[in-house]
Design a protein around this motif. Structure first.
Motif, PDB file in Angstrom:
ATOM      1  N   ALA A 262      40.903  46.438  44.745  1.00 39.08           N
ATOM      2  CA  ALA A 262      42.310  46.054  44.857  1.00 39.08           C
ATOM      3  C   ALA A 262      42.805  45.531  43.514  1.00 39.08           C
TER       4      ALA A 262
ATOM      5  N   ASP B  51      50.568  49.284  42.584  1.00 38.53           N
ATOM      6  CA  ASP B  51      49.541  48.613  43.375  1.00 38.53           C
ATOM      7  C   ASP B  51      48.416  49.589  43.712  1.00 38.53           C
TER       8      ASP B  51
ATOM      9  N   LEU C 215      44.680  50.007  46.048  1.00 37.67           N
ATOM     10  CA  LEU C 215      43.873  49.472  47.145  1.00 37.67           C
ATOM     11  C   LEU C 215      42.752  50.435  47.488  1.00 37.67           C
TER      12      LEU C 215
ATOM     13  N   ARG D 232      41.364  49.549  53.017  1.00 36.90           N
ATOM     14  CA  ARG D 232      42.411  48.533  53.086  1.00 36.90           C
ATOM     15  C   ARG D 232      43.764  49.156  53.452  1.00 36.90           C
TER      16      ARG D 232
END
Length: 303
Positions: A151, A182, A184, A188
């Motif tokens: 992450a 972002d 991940l 997730r």
């Protein structure tokens, strides 16, 4: 008949005629038609061979082929079709403008689920607009993120203005940094139910696949035994990493199958039927679309 229906009818007639011509004449006719289409509008609503509607800019490679031929990577399309059924879950890692996402949505139906993951802000907006065009896409969950092994955030690089699908998180490909997004791990992003019913992952993230695949392999027990993976492998980026991934997948019971694929105009003009998949015992040395499966054997036609 509406004006939109008339356009689609005439467009199919033109492309059908071009594909019946000898190749030199077909090339000439296609280029003239492409020039006319670009002068008419920067955006056209195309219809795919499986009935989905998509906004297509003829200046972009992927959208151009969808606009004119109704298909993108036809042999990959057939492999996706043959490996999905009603109620399945399909995960599209690097969904681009949503072609494979929409194809899968028609296969898994209202009881299934498609998770479309796209990192580029600009491309994600196009993905959303294409989903909005299709009422059957209610079974799609679109996620704006990059898939990674940890992450955090990743920089995104635009490599080719004529192919938005070439955007990558690999700085080594020489692109221009366009965004920070972002990131991940896949587990997730997926819900427990999506992970339990996961039938097929398609992954095309322009060279960033090895760490994602390593992370999935580290947690393989969390995924169904019936899960297959379609991936665009680019050993020219990191041959050692790809060799290790290939060996780990085979060590975990996956067999590898080559999906033949080309991108040139001539290939699309000549393409008629998908050939059988070809089993591989060694990692290819060049870019290759691969199916990894733990099924003991595929049918004779590779499905």
């Amino acid at each position: 008949m509406t004006s939109n229906s008339l356009f689609h009818f005439g467009h199919r007639a033109v492309m059908g005629t071009l594909r019946r011509l000898p190749l030199p004449a077909a090339r000439f006719g296609f280029r003239a038609y492409h020039k006319a289409m670009r002068s008419l509008a920067p955006d056209h609503v195309a219809r795919t061979y499986f009935g989905a509607l998509m906004h297509c800019d003829p200046r972009d490679l992927i959208q151009r082929m969808i606009l004119y031929f109704g298909v993108w990577e036809p042999n990959v399309s057939r492999t996706i079709e043959q490996n999905l059924a009603a109620g399945d879950v399909f995960v599209d890692v690097g969904a681009n403008v949503g072609y494979d996402t929409l194809l899968a949505a028609t296969r898994v139906g209202p009881t299934g689920r498609v998770v479309a993951i796209e990192a580029s802000p600009r491309t994600f907006a196009l993905l959303q607009s294409n989903l909005a065009l299709n009422t059957f896409a209610d079974n799609v969950r679109a996620v704006h993120a990059a898939v990674s092994d940890t992450a955090g955030t990743l920089d995104l690089y635009e490599v080719d203005a004529g192919n938005i699908g070439a955007a990558t998180t690999l700085a080594t490909r020489g692109g221009k940094r366009s965004a920070t997004v972002d990131a991940l791990p896949l587990e997730r992003i997926l819900s427990d139910d999506e992970r339990r019913r996961l039938r097929l992952i398609k992954m095309d993230v322009e060279g960033a696949e090895p760490p994602i695949l390593r992370h999935i392999l580290d947690r393989l027990h969390d995924y169904p035994e019936t899960m297959d993976i379609i991936v665009e492998a680019s050993p020219n980026d990191d041959a050692i990493a790809w060799q290790a991934i290939f060996e780990r997948l085979r060590g975990n019971g996956f067999s590898a199958w080559a999906i033949e694929n080309e991108y040139g105009l001539d290939w699309y003009l000549k393409w008629r039927h998908a050939p059988p998949l070809r089993r591989l015992d060694e990692m290819p040395s060049r870019q290759q679309d691969l199916l990894f499966t733990r099924r003991q054997q595929l049918d004779r036609d590779g499905t």
